[in-house]
Motif scaffolding. Structure first.
Motif, PDB file in Angstrom:
ATOM      1  N   LEU A 396       2.180   3.066 -10.966  1.00 29.47           N
ATOM      2  CA  LEU A 396       2.326   4.101  -9.942  1.00 29.47           C
ATOM      3  C   LEU A 396       0.995   4.386  -9.250  1.00 29.47           C
ATOM      4  O   LEU A 396       0.915   4.465  -8.013  1.00 29.47           O
ATOM      5  CB  LEU A 396       2.879   5.381 -10.571  1.00 29.47           C
ATOM      6  CG  LEU A 396       4.343   5.340 -11.025  1.00 29.47           C
ATOM      7  CD1 LEU A 396       4.690   6.595 -11.827  1.00 29.47           C
ATOM      8  CD2 LEU A 396       5.265   5.215  -9.813  1.00 29.47           C
ATOM      9  N   ASN A 397      -0.070   4.544 -10.066  1.00 24.75           N
ATOM     10  CA  ASN A 397      -1.401   4.792  -9.498  1.00 24.75           C
ATOM     11  C   ASN A 397      -1.863   3.603  -8.668  1.00 24.75           C
ATOM     12  O   ASN A 397      -2.424   3.761  -7.573  1.00 24.75           O
ATOM     13  CB  ASN A 397      -2.422   5.063 -10.611  1.00 24.75           C
ATOM     14  CG  ASN A 397      -2.257   6.444 -11.227  1.00 24.75           C
ATOM     15  OD1 ASN A 397      -1.714   7.342 -10.594  1.00 24.75           O
ATOM     16  ND2 ASN A 397      -2.720   6.607 -12.450  1.00 24.75           N
ATOM     17  N   GLY A 398      -1.638   2.389  -9.205  1.00 23.02           N
ATOM     18  CA  GLY A 398      -2.062   1.178  -8.504  1.00 23.02           C
ATOM     19  C   GLY A 398      -1.365   1.037  -7.160  1.00 23.02           C
ATOM     20  O   GLY A 398      -1.992   0.682  -6.152  1.00 23.02           O
ATOM     21  N   GLY A 399      -0.055   1.329  -7.138  1.00 24.30           N
ATOM     22  CA  GLY A 399       0.675   1.229  -5.881  1.00 24.30           C
ATOM     23  C   GLY A 399       0.175   2.217  -4.844  1.00 24.30           C
ATOM     24  O   GLY A 399       0.033   1.884  -3.656  1.00 24.30           O
ATOM     25  N   THR A 400      -0.118   3.436  -5.281  1.00 25.28           N
ATOM     26  CA  THR A 400      -0.608   4.463  -4.357  1.00 25.28           C
ATOM     27  C   THR A 400      -1.970   4.096  -3.783  1.00 25.28           C
ATOM     28  O   THR A 400      -2.194   4.143  -2.568  1.00 25.28           O
ATOM     29  CB  THR A 400      -0.687   5.826  -5.067  1.00 25.28           C
ATOM     30  OG1 THR A 400       0.591   6.172  -5.594  1.00 25.28           O
ATOM     31  CG2 THR A 400      -1.160   6.903  -4.107  1.00 25.28           C
ATOM     32  N   ILE A 401      -2.900   3.723  -4.677  1.00 22.26           N
ATOM     33  CA  ILE A 401      -4.254   3.372  -4.225  1.00 22.26           C
ATOM     34  C   ILE A 401      -4.216   2.097  -3.395  1.00 22.26           C
ATOM     35  O   ILE A 401      -4.959   1.957  -2.407  1.00 22.26           O
ATOM     36  CB  ILE A 401      -5.197   3.214  -5.444  1.00 22.26           C
ATOM     37  CG1 ILE A 401      -5.280   4.522  -6.222  1.00 22.26           C
ATOM     38  CG2 ILE A 401      -6.582   2.772  -4.990  1.00 22.26           C
ATOM     39  CD1 ILE A 401      -5.768   5.705  -5.414  1.00 22.26           C
ATOM     40  N   ALA A 402      -3.362   1.145  -3.764  1.00 17.27           N
ATOM     41  CA  ALA A 402      -3.260  -0.106  -3.004  1.00 17.27           C
ATOM     42  C   ALA A 402      -2.807   0.160  -1.574  1.00 17.27           C
ATOM     43  O   ALA A 402      -3.331  -0.441  -0.617  1.00 17.27           O
ATOM     44  CB  ALA A 402      -2.275  -1.043  -3.703  1.00 17.27           C
ATOM     45  N   LEU A 403      -1.846   1.053  -1.402  1.00 15.57           N
ATOM     46  CA  LEU A 403      -1.355   1.367  -0.060  1.00 15.57           C
ATOM     47  C   LEU A 403      -2.463   1.976   0.797  1.00 15.57           C
ATOM     48  O   LEU A 403      -2.652   1.591   1.959  1.00 15.57           O
ATOM     49  CB  LEU A 403      -0.176   2.336  -0.167  1.00 15.57           C
ATOM     50  CG  LEU A 403       0.462   2.798   1.154  1.00 15.57           C
ATOM     51  CD1 LEU A 403       1.045   1.604   1.908  1.00 15.57           C
ATOM     52  CD2 LEU A 403       1.535   3.847   0.897  1.00 15.57           C
ATOM     53  N   GLY A 419      -6.629  -6.795   4.041  1.00 21.97           N
ATOM     54  CA  GLY A 419      -6.026  -5.572   3.525  1.00 21.97           C
ATOM     55  C   GLY A 419      -5.019  -5.871   2.430  1.00 21.97           C
ATOM     56  O   GLY A 419      -4.946  -5.156   1.418  1.00 21.97           O
ATOM     57  N   GLY A 420      -4.230  -6.929   2.612  1.00 25.54           N
ATOM     58  CA  GLY A 420      -3.265  -7.304   1.584  1.00 25.54           C
ATOM     59  C   GLY A 420      -3.928  -7.767   0.307  1.00 25.54           C
ATOM     60  O   GLY A 420      -3.447  -7.472  -0.808  1.00 25.54           O
ATOM     61  N   VAL A 421      -5.056  -8.489   0.432  1.00 24.22           N
ATOM     62  CA  VAL A 421      -5.776  -8.973  -0.750  1.00 24.22           C
ATOM     63  C   VAL A 421      -6.334  -7.806  -1.566  1.00 24.22           C
ATOM     64  O   VAL A 421      -6.185  -7.762  -2.789  1.00 24.22           O
ATOM     65  CB  VAL A 421      -6.917  -9.927  -0.327  1.00 24.22           C
ATOM     66  CG1 VAL A 421      -7.885 -10.171  -1.496  1.00 24.22           C
ATOM     67  CG2 VAL A 421      -6.344 -11.252   0.137  1.00 24.22           C
ATOM     68  N   ILE A 422      -6.973  -6.839  -0.889  1.00 29.47           N
ATOM     69  CA  ILE A 422      -7.552  -5.728  -1.657  1.00 29.47           C
ATOM     70  C   ILE A 422      -6.447  -4.856  -2.247  1.00 29.47           C
ATOM     71  O   ILE A 422      -6.597  -4.311  -3.350  1.00 29.47           O
ATOM     72  CB  ILE A 422      -8.521  -4.888  -0.786  1.00 29.47           C
ATOM     73  CG1 ILE A 422      -9.364  -3.982  -1.692  1.00 29.47           C
ATOM     74  CG2 ILE A 422      -7.780  -4.056   0.241  1.00 29.47           C
ATOM     75  CD1 ILE A 422     -10.504  -3.284  -0.974  1.00 29.47           C
ATOM     76  N   ALA A 423      -5.312  -4.747  -1.557  1.00 30.48           N
ATOM     77  CA  ALA A 423      -4.190  -3.977  -2.111  1.00 30.48           C
ATOM     78  C   ALA A 423      -3.676  -4.635  -3.385  1.00 30.48           C
ATOM     79  O   ALA A 423      -3.444  -3.956  -4.405  1.00 30.48           O
ATOM     80  CB  ALA A 423      -3.078  -3.866  -1.073  1.00 30.48           C
ATOM     81  N   VAL A 428      -3.513  -4.982  -9.512  1.00 31.69           N
ATOM     82  CA  VAL A 428      -3.816  -5.767 -10.715  1.00 31.69           C
ATOM     83  C   VAL A 428      -4.864  -5.060 -11.572  1.00 31.69           C
ATOM     84  O   VAL A 428      -4.698  -4.894 -12.786  1.00 31.69           O
ATOM     85  CB  VAL A 428      -4.299  -7.183 -10.332  1.00 31.69           C
ATOM     86  CG1 VAL A 428      -4.836  -7.921 -11.564  1.00 31.69           C
ATOM     87  CG2 VAL A 428      -3.175  -7.972  -9.701  1.00 31.69           C
ATOM     88  N   ASN A 429      -5.958  -4.612 -10.951  1.00 33.11           N
ATOM     89  CA  ASN A 429      -7.066  -4.054 -11.731  1.00 33.11           C
ATOM     90  C   ASN A 429      -6.712  -2.706 -12.346  1.00 33.11           C
ATOM     91  O   ASN A 429      -7.078  -2.417 -13.489  1.00 33.11           O
ATOM     92  CB  ASN A 429      -8.312  -3.915 -10.857  1.00 33.11           C
ATOM     93  CG  ASN A 429      -9.579  -3.809 -11.697  1.00 33.11           C
ATOM     94  OD1 ASN A 429      -9.634  -4.307 -12.824  1.00 33.11           O
ATOM     95  ND2 ASN A 429     -10.598  -3.164 -11.167  1.00 33.11           N
ATOM     96  N   ILE A 430      -5.997  -1.864 -11.600  1.00 34.72           N
ATOM     97  CA  ILE A 430      -5.624  -0.561 -12.152  1.00 34.72           C
ATOM     98  C   ILE A 430      -4.609  -0.739 -13.276  1.00 34.72           C
ATOM     99  O   ILE A 430      -4.640  -0.010 -14.277  1.00 34.72           O
ATOM    100  CB  ILE A 430      -5.086   0.365 -11.039  1.00 34.72           C
ATOM    101  CG1 ILE A 430      -6.234   0.755 -10.096  1.00 34.72           C
ATOM    102  CG2 ILE A 430      -4.453   1.628 -11.635  1.00 34.72           C
ATOM    103  CD1 ILE A 430      -5.815   1.608  -8.918  1.00 34.72           C
ATOM    104  N   PHE A 431      -3.718  -1.710 -13.148  1.00 30.90           N
ATOM    105  CA  PHE A 431      -2.778  -1.996 -14.231  1.00 30.90           C
ATOM    106  C   PHE A 431      -3.528  -2.472 -15.480  1.00 30.90           C
ATOM    107  O   PHE A 431      -3.277  -1.993 -16.597  1.00 30.90           O
ATOM    108  CB  PHE A 431      -1.774  -3.059 -13.787  1.00 30.90           C
ATOM    109  CG  PHE A 431      -0.797  -3.437 -14.855  1.00 30.90           C
ATOM    110  CD1 PHE A 431       0.275  -2.622 -15.158  1.00 30.90           C
ATOM    111  CD2 PHE A 431      -0.960  -4.615 -15.584  1.00 30.90           C
ATOM    112  CE1 PHE A 431       1.189  -2.964 -16.153  1.00 30.90           C
ATOM    113  CE2 PHE A 431      -0.071  -4.962 -16.578  1.00 30.90           C
ATOM    114  CZ  PHE A 431       1.017  -4.134 -16.866  1.00 30.90           C
ATOM    115  N   VAL A 432      -4.450  -3.405 -15.288  1.00 27.50           N
ATOM    116  CA  VAL A 432      -5.257  -3.886 -16.421  1.00 27.50           C
ATOM    117  C   VAL A 432      -6.067  -2.751 -17.021  1.00 27.50           C
ATOM    118  O   VAL A 432      -6.199  -2.633 -18.250  1.00 27.50           O
ATOM    119  CB  VAL A 432      -6.179  -5.041 -15.970  1.00 27.50           C
ATOM    120  CG1 VAL A 432      -7.191  -5.385 -17.063  1.00 27.50           C
ATOM    121  CG2 VAL A 432      -5.357  -6.262 -15.613  1.00 27.50           C
TER     122      VAL A 432
END
Length: 483
Positions: A396-403, A419-423, A428-432
């Protein structure tokens, strides 16, 4: 301080509390600020009087303070001024003041005193407070102090020192009130009034069998409200929380918190009553353990501003060296993508964002996990559920920050692909980070290692390395740049 096993241990006079501020409030109004701290001008005035040789005036001003505030005064002045302050105070440097004092400050003051003086002070303290003063002394100094004590007091201290550090045996008080289960309430009241050698502070009476094993407890209020001819065994509460003498003090604190205890009996391996622990001791332990875990997460050692510089340096530098080693892993990954970074400079500007946000996400999860382990909220029964919970939160956090990060990057650099690459790298990184933040301390705990000590180093290494690898690897794989 001595243990009196033949049972009743209340006070020889009416209970008084020389630490109660009730009668001192008016005289302390000019010494303390609104947060109950000594005013800087008061500290300066006392030192000025001491340095000018006006010792009586300095003693008169200090004498209006509570023992805890006198202890604070020693902590607020410099190392160089403490011997002068101690000489001015003289016999006002009481056991109560030393018991309230920061351990590092107290150790330095104790070094200034003769063994006989230390022995006299320790003899006037409860066993747990006396042990706190003596346990950190050098072996030869410790033996000199013990030899200067009365045999009964020395035996109690030596017995306490035989237990592991930070255990219930070190923490417990030996003065307690214990009665056999066959006596009546009137007999108990009479002995409490007549015995002049009983302890001065207690909240409940322990009831023991002929083998001196606790079989119940009885609050003083119950005794006072019960007719004299009733047997104590009919008044007592049989259910009680017993503390093993070798239990770690953190576990003791958790039991007090869980069962809302005011005091608890401490028993040896044979189940015999050997002491008690009271909630006022536990308050210090809870504060100490909570602060200790937070400081260990940062590798800051004791984190005490009164700790000697050499000890603080030794505690911190080894973790900085370890961090330097783990940082090389992240730098090696960056080096592998040197060509891509040269081709697209924007990657260098965005890399710290990916690693930094991932590191903060890992720290959040790590702090929650270490606290849950310390509070016994996280066990074998629910550890996988906790991991799954943190994975969902991380997504959830990763999706929000990625957007947010992806949209901002695409607009700023006019490059939707970047933009898509950093998202994607953020997700990936927040999940890890979420998985590492819960899995690493759990693994260390299973290996009987303190999860608060080394977890942050490994979590930081994981989030930095994975952040760089995910971001740079996705940039290359997407065709944004070529190696």
């Amino acid at each position: 301080m001595e243990e009196r096993e033949d049972s009743l241990h209340p006070q020889d006079d009416m209970p008084t509390d020389d630490r109660d501020r009730g009668g001192e409030g008016a005289s302390q109004e000019t010494e303390l600020d609104e947060d109950d701290r000594l005013k800087p001008e008061f500290v300066s005035d006392v030192l000025a009087l001491a340095e000018a040789g006006e010792h009586e005036a300095a003693r008169e001003r200090i004498g209006r303070l509570h023992p805890a505030d006198i202890a604070d005064l020693f902590e607020l002045v410099s190392d160089e001024d403490r011997p002068l302050l101690a000489s001015v105070l003289g016999d006002m440097l009481s056991p109560d003041v030393l018991a309230e004092m920061n351990e590092h400050v107290r150790e330095r003051l104790i070094d200034l005193l003769a063994p006989e003086q230390v022995a006299e002070i320790a003899s006037e303290l409860d066993t747990d407070d006396a042990v706190a003063i003596i346990e950190d002394m050098e072996e030869d100094e410790q033996q000199a102090v013990l030899q200067a004590m009365e045999p009964e007091d020395r035996a109690a201290i030596e017995d306490a020192l035989s237990f592991p550090e930070e255990s219930a045996g070190r923490l417990m008080q030996r003065d307690l009130v214990a009665v056999p289960e066959h006596v009546r309430v009137g007999d108990v009241i009479d002995r409490l009034r007549e015995d002049t050698e009983l302890t001065s502070d207690f909240w409940e009476i322990f009831v023991v069998d002929p083998m001196h094993r606790p079989v119940g407890t009885c609050q003083l209020s119950w005794i006072l409200r019960t007719p004299r001819d009733i047997a104590i065994s009919d008044v007592m509460k049989r259910e009680q929380t017993l503390i093993p003498v070798d239990m770690d003090q953190e576990e003791v604190a958790l039991r007090f918190q869980k069962y809302a205890l005011i005091s608890a009996a401490v028993v040896d391996k044979a189940g015999r009553l050997v002491g008690m622990i009271t909630v006022d001791d536990i308050v210090h332990i809870i504060q100490e353990e909570a602060g200790e875990d937070i400081l260990r997460l940062s590798g800051a050692g004791d984190g005490d501003i009164n700790e000697p510089i050499r000890q603080t340096y030794a505690a911190r530098v080894r973790w900085l060296i370890a961090n330097l080693g783990t940082a090389l892993v992240a730098s090696t990954i960056v080096g592998l993508f040197g060509g891509a970074i040269e081709h697209m400079v924007a990657l260098a500007a965005l890399m710290p964002i990916v690693a930094g946000v991932g590191g903060n996400a890992g720290t959040q999860t790590l702090a929650v996990t270490v606290r849950a382990l310390a509070m016994n909220q996280l066990t074998d029964s629910n550890s996988w559920r906790a991991v799954w919970r943190e994975m969902k939160i991380a997504l959830l956090n990763g999706g929000t920050i990625a957007l947010i990060a992806g949209s901002a990057t695409a607009l700023w650099f006019s490059n939707p692909g970047l933009g898509g690459v950093i998202a994607a790298a953020m997700i990936v990184n927040i999940f890890v980070a979420g998985v590492a933040g819960v899995a690493i301390p759990l693994l260390l705990d299973r290996l009987d290692q303190d999860p608060a000590v080394a977890s942050s180093i490994f979590v930081t290494m994981t989030t930095d390395s994975m952040g760089f690898l995910a971001f740079l690897g996705l940039a290359v794989a997407s065709g944004l740049t070529a190696l």
